[in-house]
Design a protein around this motif. Structure first.
Motif, PDB file in Angstrom:
ATOM      1  N   GLY A 143       1.136  -0.759  -0.074  1.00  0.00           N
ATOM      2  CA  GLY A 143      -0.404  -0.542   0.050  1.00  0.00           C
ATOM      3  C   GLY A 143       0.682   1.670   0.047  1.00  0.00           C
ATOM      4  N   GLU A 144       2.710   1.276   0.246  1.00  0.00           N
ATOM      5  CA  GLU A 144       3.163   2.341   0.304  1.00  0.00           C
ATOM      6  C   GLU A 144       2.969   2.678  -1.574  1.00  0.00           C
ATOM      7  N   ILE A 145       2.956   4.235  -1.676  1.00  0.00           N
ATOM      8  CA  ILE A 145       2.895   4.509  -3.150  1.00  0.00           C
ATOM      9  C   ILE A 145       4.797   4.804  -3.374  1.00  0.00           C
ATOM     10  N   LYS A 162      -9.204   6.381  -5.219  1.00  0.00           N
ATOM     11  CA  LYS A 162      -8.077   7.538  -3.931  1.00  0.00           C
ATOM     12  C   LYS A 162      -8.136   6.674  -3.346  1.00  0.00           C
ATOM     13  N   ASN A 163      -9.647   6.100  -2.576  1.00  0.00           N
ATOM     14  CA  ASN A 163      -9.603   5.723  -1.224  1.00  0.00           C
ATOM     15  C   ASN A 163      -9.646   4.604  -1.007  1.00  0.00           C
ATOM     16  N   ASN A 164      -9.418   3.790  -2.750  1.00  0.00           N
ATOM     17  CA  ASN A 164      -9.045   2.005  -2.412  1.00  0.00           C
ATOM     18  C   ASN A 164      -8.162   2.170  -3.760  1.00  0.00           C
ATOM     19  N   PRO A 211      -3.578   3.454 -16.606  1.00  0.00           N
ATOM     20  CA  PRO A 211      -4.821   3.983 -15.144  1.00  0.00           C
ATOM     21  C   PRO A 211      -4.041   3.543 -13.719  1.00  0.00           C
ATOM     22  N   LEU A 212      -3.065   3.427 -13.757  1.00  0.00           N
ATOM     23  CA  LEU A 212      -2.705   3.736 -12.294  1.00  0.00           C
ATOM     24  C   LEU A 212      -2.454   4.889 -11.472  1.00  0.00           C
ATOM     25  N   TYR A 228     -19.616  10.373 -17.318  1.00  0.00           N
ATOM     26  CA  TYR A 228     -20.951  10.333 -16.820  1.00  0.00           C
ATOM     27  C   TYR A 228     -20.310  10.441 -15.519  1.00  0.00           C
ATOM     28  N   LYS A 229     -19.601   9.485 -14.797  1.00  0.00           N
ATOM     29  CA  LYS A 229     -19.168   9.249 -13.245  1.00  0.00           C
ATOM     30  C   LYS A 229     -17.675   9.409 -13.265  1.00  0.00           C
ATOM     31  N   TYR A 230     -17.010  10.185 -13.708  1.00  0.00           N
ATOM     32  CA  TYR A 230     -15.650  10.005 -13.649  1.00  0.00           C
ATOM     33  C   TYR A 230     -15.060  10.213 -12.087  1.00  0.00           C
ATOM     34  N   GLU A 231     -15.758  11.813 -11.838  1.00  0.00           N
ATOM     35  CA  GLU A 231     -15.609  11.642 -10.537  1.00  0.00           C
ATOM     36  C   GLU A 231     -15.656  10.886  -9.359  1.00  0.00           C
TER      37      GLU A 231
END
Length: 232
Positions: free
Chosen positions: A10-12, A153-155, A91-92, A143-146
């Motif tokens: 989990g550490e980017i 981002k959260n997962n 897409p990372l 339409y659902k990009y946000e």
């Protein structure tokens, strides 16, 4: 290697500011360490479960027998890695464009896999199904990009694992499980293990480095086939 294992949990990784030469050397050094760990694992597994090795010619090579030798090498060692990196590593970094490119290329690959491995279904139905899937995906991203961006981002750890596992599963048809289950499982693990390292390289150094490393990896594992063909 510490950075790599931290990344898997989990550490980017922090983007590198070193020179191109240094980045390449670091990437290759890490690759051979990862490869060494894989070889140790494969040897232990083969010894414990008495797994026999199978034909060294990759099934992917055999399936392209309609192409000449050099075209097969280009597809396996260059075009394939580029397409796979654009699908699973681009897409990372989440943007609309990155998601659209990855989804579009994934649909092309999906159609190819369905065409080669699904019998009894007309190609026309496959084309309609894949195009419908692609359009639905494009519209959802638009339409659902946000929502997508915030969810990833959260997962992010889940997203990285998802892309890597799907990358591994796409290689399922490259192996003959019915003929040699043990060898196929070991090679699938190679796809998974290398997929994690390529994701790490993409985030630390950039997409270009993961593409080059993927090309190098495919060339390396194809060497037995290449050498055997050239010395005939």
């Amino acid at each position: 290697m510490k950075d790599f294992f931290s990344f898997m949990f989990g550490e980017i990784p922090i983007s590198s500011s070193s020179s191109i030469y240094q980045n390449i050397i670091i990437s290759l050094a890490g690759y051979f360490k990862v490869l060494f760990i894989y070889i140790i694992f494969a040897v232990i597994l083969a010894f414990v479960f008495k797994i026999e090795t199978s034909d060294s010619t990759p099934i992917a090579m055999k399936r392209m027998e309609n192409l000449n030798f050099y075209m097969r090498i280009i597809v396996i060692c260059m075009l394939g890695p580029i397409i796979e990196e654009l699908i699973f590593r681009l897409p990372l970094y989440v943007t609309k464009i990155n998601l659209w490119i990855a989804l579009s290329l994934f649909c092309v690959v999906l159609f190819g896999l369905l065409k080669k491995n699904i019998q009894g279904v007309e190609i026309g139905y496959m084309i309609v199904g894949v195009i419908t899937f692609a359009i639905a995906g494009w519209l959802f991203v638009y339409y659902k990009y946000e929502f997508i961006s915030e969810s990833i981002k959260n997962n992010y750890l889940l997203w990285m694992h998802f892309l890597t596992i799907v990358f591994c599963l796409v290689h399922f048809w490259n192996h003959n499980f019915s003929k040699n289950m043990g060898t196929s499982v070991i090679l699938m693990f190679m796809a998974l293990w290398s997929g994690y390292y390529l994701s790490f390289i993409r985030l630390k150094f950039g997409l270009g480095y993961s593409i080059l490393l993927h090309c190098f990896h495919n060339t390396l594992v194809s060497l037995p086939f290449i050498i055997k063909t050239l010395i005939k």
